[in-house]
Design an enzyme around this catalytic site. Sequence first.
Site, mmCIF file in Angstrom:
data_model
loop_
_atom_site.group_PDB
_atom_site.id
_atom_site.type_symbol
_atom_site.label_atom_id
_atom_site.label_comp_id
_atom_site.label_asym_id
_atom_site.label_seq_id
_atom_site.Cartn_x
_atom_site.Cartn_y
_atom_site.Cartn_z
ATOM 1 N N ASN A 206 -64.052 24.419 -17.639
ATOM 2 C CA ASN A 206 -64.354 24.859 -16.264
ATOM 3 C C ASN A 206 -65.836 25.193 -16.172
ATOM 4 O O ASN A 206 -66.567 25.083 -17.150
ATOM 5 C CB ASN A 206 -63.461 26.055 -15.884
ATOM 6 C CG ASN A 206 -63.679 27.238 -16.796
ATOM 7 O OD1 ASN A 206 -64.759 27.804 -16.849
ATOM 8 N ND2 ASN A 206 -62.641 27.600 -17.550
ATOM 9 N N LYS A 284 -58.450 9.973 -31.583
ATOM 10 C CA LYS A 284 -58.985 9.674 -30.250
ATOM 11 C C LYS A 284 -58.027 8.732 -29.512
ATOM 12 O O LYS A 284 -57.610 7.717 -30.081
ATOM 13 C CB LYS A 284 -60.373 9.035 -30.383
ATOM 14 C CG LYS A 284 -61.022 8.819 -29.035
ATOM 15 C CD LYS A 284 -62.353 8.110 -29.119
ATOM 16 C CE LYS A 284 -62.786 7.732 -27.710
ATOM 17 N NZ LYS A 284 -63.783 6.689 -27.682
#
Length: 396
Positions: A206, A284
């Site tokens: 955030n 990944k």
Amino acid sequence: MKRVLLIVSGGIAAYKALELIRLLRKSGYGVTCVTTDNAEQFVTRLSLQALSENTVYGQLFSLTDESEMGHIQLSRSADLLVVAPATANLLAKMAGGLADDLASTVLLATDKPVLVAPAMNVRMWLHPATQANMTTLRTRGVQVVGPDEGTMACNEFGPGRMSEPAAILAAIEALLHPVRPLSGRHVLVTSGPTHEPIDPVRYIANRSSGRQGHAIAAALAALGARVTLVSGPVSVPDPAGVAVTRVESAREMLEACQAALPADAAVFAAAVADWRVANASDGKIKKQPGVAAPALELVPNPDILATIAAAGPTRPRIVVGFAAETNDLLANAQSKLQRKNADFIVANDVSPETGIMGGTENAVHLIGPRGVEEWPRLAKDDVARRLALRIAEALR
Ligand code: C5P
């Protein structure tokens, strides 16, 4: 008698330096003034001299000035150097280590604490160059008071107005006669965002910068507290004199907070992610033609504030939470106070147009035993100082 070396640079706010000198003299401080060339366009040497009852120094290579007091001696003759007003230009010179006039040379040569009171047009204050210079100066331990928000001489509205002389005097007194009401106390502070991994290279985050939480840690330490700062990933520098534990995820933050107990007070300023990815991948995640985008399964994170504030022998006496809201600010903050068993909630509106999240200022309401207090829009450092004093009061 404590002595202040007051450096007056060339802004329209220079006239307020006269009132500051009057207040300093009335409070029993000795004052010596140094001016930049531009300052003398705004206030006369004669007024500074009359009010300070002292010689005013202006020129680096003035034989008279140097024979009376050399610039090195001048830079060390006082207990504190105060720059008021501090223009964008002088702050930039300080950050860059330039010394091309008496004021900047004295600031470079000093071994004494320095307090600056910035004053400039709102665009100049918000310019990334000025903000970067302020970060550099703060990291070096320069103390800052203001600037305030308001209508300026140029008719623009916003942050940039120099703090009122009484507020500058209060900051000077705090530096020269430090009160340490929190000495012997341990305070835990959380700050910054958390990163919740999706895979080893991606995460959910955030916009929290950590500025407010870090400023609170610094302000508590300035009042004598032993501070443990548990910080998520941020780029703001570690505050001086504070023990910092760096974490990434909410779960790591909770563990670090629990490890830091016992504490007399805890301030939860971190913007903790409410959810984490339950199906995070160890490797990944590869993008493959024809294969649908992965669906992220979110599960709730532990509520760190509520966990630490739950009644029990390790509950800090004072627990402060934050409520960052975009609507129904006060109602949400009030219910958070009860739901999370906190003693205070600092409520702030983080709607994008406020520029608060990630910015340098904050406009908060403090909700606590005395009800709701609305604080003016202040620099995050000033919000931090006020909050630290309130925590000290509550722990008395
Ligand atoms: O519930 P909400 O996230 O709005 O509450 C904000 C307050 O709770 C802040 O003080 C924040 O630091 C804290 N918090 C926490 N752990 C969470 C979520 C929020 O400590 N998982």
